[in-house]
Design a protein around this motif. Structure first.
Motif, PDB file in Angstrom:
ATOM      1  N   PRO A  31       0.839  -1.206   0.000  1.00  0.00           N
ATOM      2  CA  PRO A  31       0.000   0.000   0.000  1.00  0.00           C
ATOM      3  C   PRO A  31       0.871   1.252   0.000  1.00  0.00           C
ATOM      4  O   PRO A  31       1.755   1.410   0.833  1.00  0.00           O
ATOM      5  N   GLY A  32       0.648   2.090  -0.984  1.00  0.00           N
ATOM      6  CA  GLY A  32       1.443   3.304  -1.108  1.00  0.00           C
ATOM      7  C   GLY A  32       2.794   3.077  -1.757  1.00  0.00           C
ATOM      8  O   GLY A  32       3.630   3.971  -1.780  1.00  0.00           O
ATOM      9  N   GLY A  33       3.014   1.867  -2.315  1.00  0.00           N
ATOM     10  CA  GLY A  33       4.303   1.539  -2.923  1.00  0.00           C
ATOM     11  C   GLY A  33       4.271   1.641  -4.439  1.00  0.00           C
ATOM     12  O   GLY A  33       3.367   2.227  -5.036  1.00  0.00           O
ATOM     13  N   SER A  34       5.278   1.057  -5.069  1.00  0.00           N
ATOM     14  CA  SER A  34       5.399   1.078  -6.522  1.00  0.00           C
ATOM     15  C   SER A  34       4.277   0.288  -7.185  1.00  0.00           C
ATOM     16  O   SER A  34       3.726  -0.644  -6.606  1.00  0.00           O
ATOM     17  N   VAL A  35       3.978   0.663  -8.424  1.00  0.00           N
ATOM     18  CA  VAL A  35       2.911   0.019  -9.183  1.00  0.00           C
ATOM     19  C   VAL A  35       3.502  -0.469 -10.499  1.00  0.00           C
ATOM     20  O   VAL A  35       4.175   0.280 -11.199  1.00  0.00           O
ATOM     21  N   ARG A  36       3.245  -1.741 -10.835  1.00  0.00           N
ATOM     22  CA  ARG A  36       3.722  -2.297 -12.100  1.00  0.00           C
ATOM     23  C   ARG A  36       2.532  -2.464 -13.029  1.00  0.00           C
ATOM     24  O   ARG A  36       1.525  -3.067 -12.655  1.00  0.00           O
ATOM     25  N   VAL A  37       2.656  -1.891 -14.236  1.00  0.00           N
ATOM     26  CA  VAL A  37       1.573  -1.947 -15.220  1.00  0.00           C
ATOM     27  C   VAL A  37       2.127  -2.400 -16.574  1.00  0.00           C
ATOM     28  O   VAL A  37       3.335  -2.365 -16.805  1.00  0.00           O
ATOM     29  N   HIS A  38       1.222  -2.811 -17.439  1.00  0.00           N
ATOM     30  CA  HIS A  38       1.573  -3.124 -18.825  1.00  0.00           C
ATOM     31  C   HIS A  38       0.788  -2.156 -19.690  1.00  0.00           C
ATOM     32  O   HIS A  38      -0.427  -2.011 -19.533  1.00  0.00           O
ATOM     33  N   ASN A  39       1.474  -1.455 -20.599  1.00  0.00           N
ATOM     34  CA  ASN A  39       0.806  -0.425 -21.402  1.00  0.00           C
ATOM     35  C   ASN A  39       0.477  -0.877 -22.820  1.00  0.00           C
ATOM     36  O   ASN A  39       0.202  -0.057 -23.681  1.00  0.00           O
ATOM     37  N   GLY A  40       0.522  -2.179 -23.066  1.00  0.00           N
ATOM     38  CA  GLY A  40       0.229  -2.681 -24.398  1.00  0.00           C
ATOM     39  C   GLY A  40       1.487  -3.018 -25.170  1.00  0.00           C
ATOM     40  O   GLY A  40       1.463  -3.822 -26.095  1.00  0.00           O
ATOM     41  N   ARG A  41       2.596  -2.398 -24.818  1.00  0.00           N
ATOM     42  CA  ARG A  41       3.870  -2.661 -25.485  1.00  0.00           C
ATOM     43  C   ARG A  41       4.933  -3.169 -24.528  1.00  0.00           C
ATOM     44  O   ARG A  41       5.807  -3.919 -24.917  1.00  0.00           O
ATOM     45  N   GLN A  42       4.884  -2.717 -23.284  1.00  0.00           N
ATOM     46  CA  GLN A  42       5.936  -3.066 -22.332  1.00  0.00           C
ATOM     47  C   GLN A  42       5.416  -2.973 -20.913  1.00  0.00           C
ATOM     48  O   GLN A  42       4.406  -2.333 -20.641  1.00  0.00           O
ATOM     49  N   GLU A  43       6.133  -3.616 -20.003  1.00  0.00           N
ATOM     50  CA  GLU A  43       5.833  -3.478 -18.584  1.00  0.00           C
ATOM     51  C   GLU A  43       6.574  -2.261 -18.061  1.00  0.00           C
ATOM     52  O   GLU A  43       7.711  -2.007 -18.435  1.00  0.00           O
ATOM     53  N   SER A  51       6.652   4.780  -9.859  1.00  0.00           N
ATOM     54  CA  SER A  51       6.834   5.172  -8.466  1.00  0.00           C
ATOM     55  C   SER A  51       5.466   5.564  -7.897  1.00  0.00           C
ATOM     56  O   SER A  51       4.528   5.838  -8.654  1.00  0.00           O
ATOM     57  N   PRO A  52       5.335   5.617  -6.581  1.00  0.00           N
ATOM     58  CA  PRO A  52       4.059   6.043  -5.993  1.00  0.00           C
ATOM     59  C   PRO A  52       3.643   7.443  -6.457  1.00  0.00           C
ATOM     60  O   PRO A  52       2.460   7.700  -6.670  1.00  0.00           O
ATOM     61  N   GLU A  53       4.623   8.333  -6.640  1.00  0.00           N
ATOM     62  CA  GLU A  53       4.314   9.694  -7.091  1.00  0.00           C
ATOM     63  C   GLU A  53       3.760   9.692  -8.514  1.00  0.00           C
ATOM     64  O   GLU A  53       2.812  10.412  -8.826  1.00  0.00           O
ATOM     65  N   GLN A  54       4.358   8.875  -9.387  1.00  0.00           N
ATOM     66  CA  GLN A  54       3.870   8.779 -10.765  1.00  0.00           C
ATOM     67  C   GLN A  54       2.459   8.171 -10.795  1.00  0.00           C
ATOM     68  O   GLN A  54       1.581   8.661 -11.492  1.00  0.00           O
ATOM     69  N   ALA A  55       2.264   7.107 -10.045  1.00  0.00           N
ATOM     70  CA  ALA A  55       0.967   6.429 -10.035  1.00  0.00           C
ATOM     71  C   ALA A  55      -0.142   7.349  -9.523  1.00  0.00           C
ATOM     72  O   ALA A  55      -1.274   7.291 -10.000  1.00  0.00           O
ATOM     73  N   ALA A  56       0.190   8.227  -8.567  1.00  0.00           N
ATOM     74  CA  ALA A  56      -0.808   9.142  -8.013  1.00  0.00           C
ATOM     75  C   ALA A  56      -1.264  10.182  -9.034  1.00  0.00           C
ATOM     76  O   ALA A  56      -2.327  10.779  -8.884  1.00  0.00           O
ATOM     77  N   CYS A  57      -0.488  10.388 -10.082  1.00  0.00           N
ATOM     78  CA  CYS A  57      -0.825  11.383 -11.109  1.00  0.00           C
ATOM     79  C   CYS A  57      -1.717  10.818 -12.211  1.00  0.00           C
ATOM     80  O   CYS A  57      -2.137  11.546 -13.108  1.00  0.00           O
ATOM     81  N   ILE A  58      -2.017   9.518 -12.162  1.00  0.00           N
ATOM     82  CA  ILE A  58      -2.765   8.869 -13.240  1.00  0.00           C
ATOM     83  C   ILE A  58      -4.193   8.589 -12.792  1.00  0.00           C
ATOM     84  O   ILE A  58      -4.431   7.796 -11.889  1.00  0.00           O
ATOM     85  N   GLY A  59      -5.144   9.275 -13.431  1.00  0.00           N
ATOM     86  CA  GLY A  59      -6.561   9.036 -13.184  1.00  0.00           C
ATOM     87  C   GLY A  59      -7.096   8.091 -14.241  1.00  0.00           C
ATOM     88  O   GLY A  59      -6.873   8.292 -15.435  1.00  0.00           O
ATOM     89  N   VAL A  60      -7.772   7.027 -13.822  1.00  0.00           N
ATOM     90  CA  VAL A  60      -8.244   6.014 -14.767  1.00  0.00           C
ATOM     91  C   VAL A  60      -9.749   5.823 -14.657  1.00  0.00           C
ATOM     92  O   VAL A  60     -10.373   6.187 -13.671  1.00  0.00           O
ATOM     93  N   GLY A  61     -10.302   5.238 -15.693  1.00  0.00           N
ATOM     94  CA  GLY A  61     -11.719   4.911 -15.711  1.00  0.00           C
ATOM     95  C   GLY A  61     -11.921   3.560 -16.352  1.00  0.00           C
ATOM     96  O   GLY A  61     -10.967   2.856 -16.685  1.00  0.00           O
ATOM     97  N   GLU A  62     -13.163   3.221 -16.545  1.00  0.00           N
ATOM     98  CA  GLU A  62     -13.526   1.950 -17.150  1.00  0.00           C
ATOM     99  C   GLU A  62     -12.834   1.783 -18.498  1.00  0.00           C
ATOM    100  O   GLU A  62     -12.638   2.744 -19.238  1.00  0.00           O
ATOM    101  N   HIS A  63     -12.459   0.561 -18.808  1.00  0.00           N
ATOM    102  CA  HIS A  63     -11.771   0.268 -20.073  1.00  0.00           C
ATOM    103  C   HIS A  63     -12.660   0.659 -21.242  1.00  0.00           C
ATOM    104  O   HIS A  63     -13.817   0.278 -21.313  1.00  0.00           O
ATOM    105  N   PHE A  64     -12.114   1.463 -22.141  1.00  0.00           N
ATOM    106  CA  PHE A  64     -12.840   1.924 -23.324  1.00  0.00           C
ATOM    107  C   PHE A  64     -12.559   0.954 -24.461  1.00  0.00           C
ATOM    108  O   PHE A  64     -11.429   0.818 -24.902  1.00  0.00           O
TER     109      PHE A  64
END
Length: 114
Positions: free
Chosen positions: A47-59, A63-76
């Protein structure tokens, strides 16, 4: 709109908004994370740590600061039509977007040889 850290692991979401300082926004954009792009949440280290995602091309490890800047919604779900978001495509590559648009608007070659 949810924050990336609030999404269930394994979920596919669409980025709705990227906030924060301009330097962080540019950094995320260079990783392929911008409004309209799809992300699959793979792991949250703690909780409050790093987040690993896949963006369609790469994993990507965020960082927690970067993840906090990303607002997401339902998959379009895109159904094959070109999607224009604020003058750019989901990949952020303007040249690629223009080439795709040209292909979409080209007249099909219906000339049949007799």
């Amino acid at each position: 709109m949810k924050e990336l850290k609030d999404v269930e692991i394994g979920s596919i979401v669409t980025v709705r908004k990227v906030t924060g300082k301009r330097a962080v926004q540019k950094e995320l954009e260079s990783l392929g994370i911008m409004s309209g792009s799809d992300l699959t949440l793979l792991e949250v280290t703690e909780p409050g740590g790093s987040v690993r995602v896949h963006n369609g091309r790469q994993e990507v490890l965020l960082s927690p600061e970067q993840a906090a800047c990303i607002g997401v919604g339902e998959h379009f779900v895109r159904r094959g039509e070109p999607v224009l978001l604020c003058g750019c495509c989901a990949t952020g590559n303007m040249t690629e977007m223009l080439e795709r648009m040209e292909k979409c608007f080209q007249a099909p070659d219906n000339t049949e040889e007799k």
